[in-house]
Motif scaffolding. Structure first.
Motif, PDB file in Angstrom:
ATOM      1  N   PHE A 145      12.963   4.034  -4.903  1.00  0.00           N
ATOM      2  CA  PHE A 145      11.941   4.803  -4.341  1.00  0.00           C
ATOM      3  C   PHE A 145      10.731   4.967  -5.272  1.00  0.00           C
ATOM      4  CE2 PHE A 145      15.515   6.398  -1.553  1.00  0.00           C
ATOM      5  CZ  PHE A 145      14.865   5.929  -0.335  1.00  0.00           C
ATOM      6  N   ALA A 146      10.786   4.856  -6.788  1.00  0.00           N
ATOM      7  CA  ALA A 146       9.721   4.938  -7.582  1.00  0.00           C
ATOM      8  C   ALA A 146       8.855   3.659  -7.378  1.00  0.00           C
ATOM      9  CB  ALA A 146      10.247   5.105  -8.968  1.00  0.00           C
ATOM     10  N   ASP A 147       9.756   2.689  -7.461  1.00  0.00           N
ATOM     11  CA  ASP A 147       9.112   1.061  -7.256  1.00  0.00           C
ATOM     12  C   ASP A 147       8.381   1.107  -5.732  1.00  0.00           C
ATOM     13  OD1 ASP A 147      10.124   0.454  -9.570  1.00  0.00           O
ATOM     14  OD2 ASP A 147      11.759  -0.833  -8.944  1.00  0.00           O
ATOM     15  N   LEU A 148       9.121   1.607  -4.591  1.00  0.00           N
ATOM     16  CA  LEU A 148       8.536   1.614  -3.560  1.00  0.00           C
ATOM     17  C   LEU A 148       7.199   2.316  -3.516  1.00  0.00           C
ATOM     18  CD1 LEU A 148       8.936   0.616  -0.559  1.00  0.00           C
ATOM     19  CD2 LEU A 148      10.242   2.716  -0.023  1.00  0.00           C
ATOM     20  N   LYS A 153       1.199   2.451  -3.536  1.00  0.00           N
ATOM     21  CA  LYS A 153      -0.098   2.857  -4.287  1.00  0.00           C
ATOM     22  C   LYS A 153      -0.918   1.966  -4.751  1.00  0.00           C
ATOM     23  CE  LYS A 153       1.657   7.336  -5.912  1.00  0.00           C
ATOM     24  NZ  LYS A 153       2.092   7.754  -7.123  1.00  0.00           N
ATOM     25  N   ALA A 154      -0.145   0.728  -4.918  1.00  0.00           N
ATOM     26  CA  ALA A 154      -1.082  -0.564  -5.553  1.00  0.00           C
ATOM     27  C   ALA A 154      -1.486  -1.270  -4.112  1.00  0.00           C
ATOM     28  CB  ALA A 154      -0.101  -1.483  -6.092  1.00  0.00           C
ATOM     29  N   ALA A 155      -1.109  -1.022  -3.058  1.00  0.00           N
ATOM     30  CA  ALA A 155      -1.725  -1.574  -1.804  1.00  0.00           C
ATOM     31  C   ALA A 155      -2.636  -1.284  -1.082  1.00  0.00           C
ATOM     32  CB  ALA A 155      -0.420  -1.743  -0.930  1.00  0.00           C
TER      33      ALA A 155
END
Length: 155
Positions: A145-148, A153-155
């Motif tokens: 979930f941290a990676d998701l 956020k980057a998108a």
């Protein structure tokens, strides 16, 4: 005789539902399923699949209706398939070795239930699993979930 049912999230190897009972009924496994559904709050978009053996409790009308209500697809293994429930059988084997056989003899269902609660907590938050990179199920979920979140956020 005491029975224990587990519902396992295969992705993180996390036990998300469980129940202890003195009889193997539909209500018994339905309680474990409902605990998992409440904990996970799945929606139809999750595309969940519930896999079980061919036990009559898991094939009952009430159980399959509850899966449908939650938007969960069913999967039942083929007869005689030794790989059918390997993950679940492995976890049940660990549970029997580490709790039932090690801590028994048992005086009450409540005692089994209490030790099951403690073991499930330990299993989910402290036991390292090779299949998920030698982290705990809780850590595997948190990392996912941290990676998701970082990706969103980057998108």
């Amino acid at each position: 005789m005491v029975y224990v049912a587990f519902v396992i999230d295969v992705f993180a190897r996390k036990i998300v539902g469980w129940r202890v009972a003195t009889s193997m009924t539909t209500g018994f496994v339905l309680d474990a399923l409902n605990q998992a559904i409440c904990q996970r709050a799945p929606s139809g978009a999750d595309k969940l699949i519930h896999h079980s053996d061919r036990g009559s409790q898991y094939l009952s009308i009430k159980y399959t209706e509850r899966l449908a209500e939650a938007g969960i697809d069913t999967s039942v293994g083929s007869v005689g398939d030794s790989y059918d429930n390997a993950l679940t059988e492995s976890i049940i084997g660990l549970f029997k070795t580490e709790v039932i056989n090690f801590l028994g003899p048992w005086k009450s269902v409540g005692q089994v239930e209490w030790e099951t609660l403690k073991w499930v907590s330990w299993y989910n938050t402290e036991r390292l699993h090779s299949a998920i990179g030698y982290v705990t199920p809780q850590e595997a979920e948190e990392a996912f979930f941290a990676d998701l979140s970082a990706t969103e956020k980057a998108a």
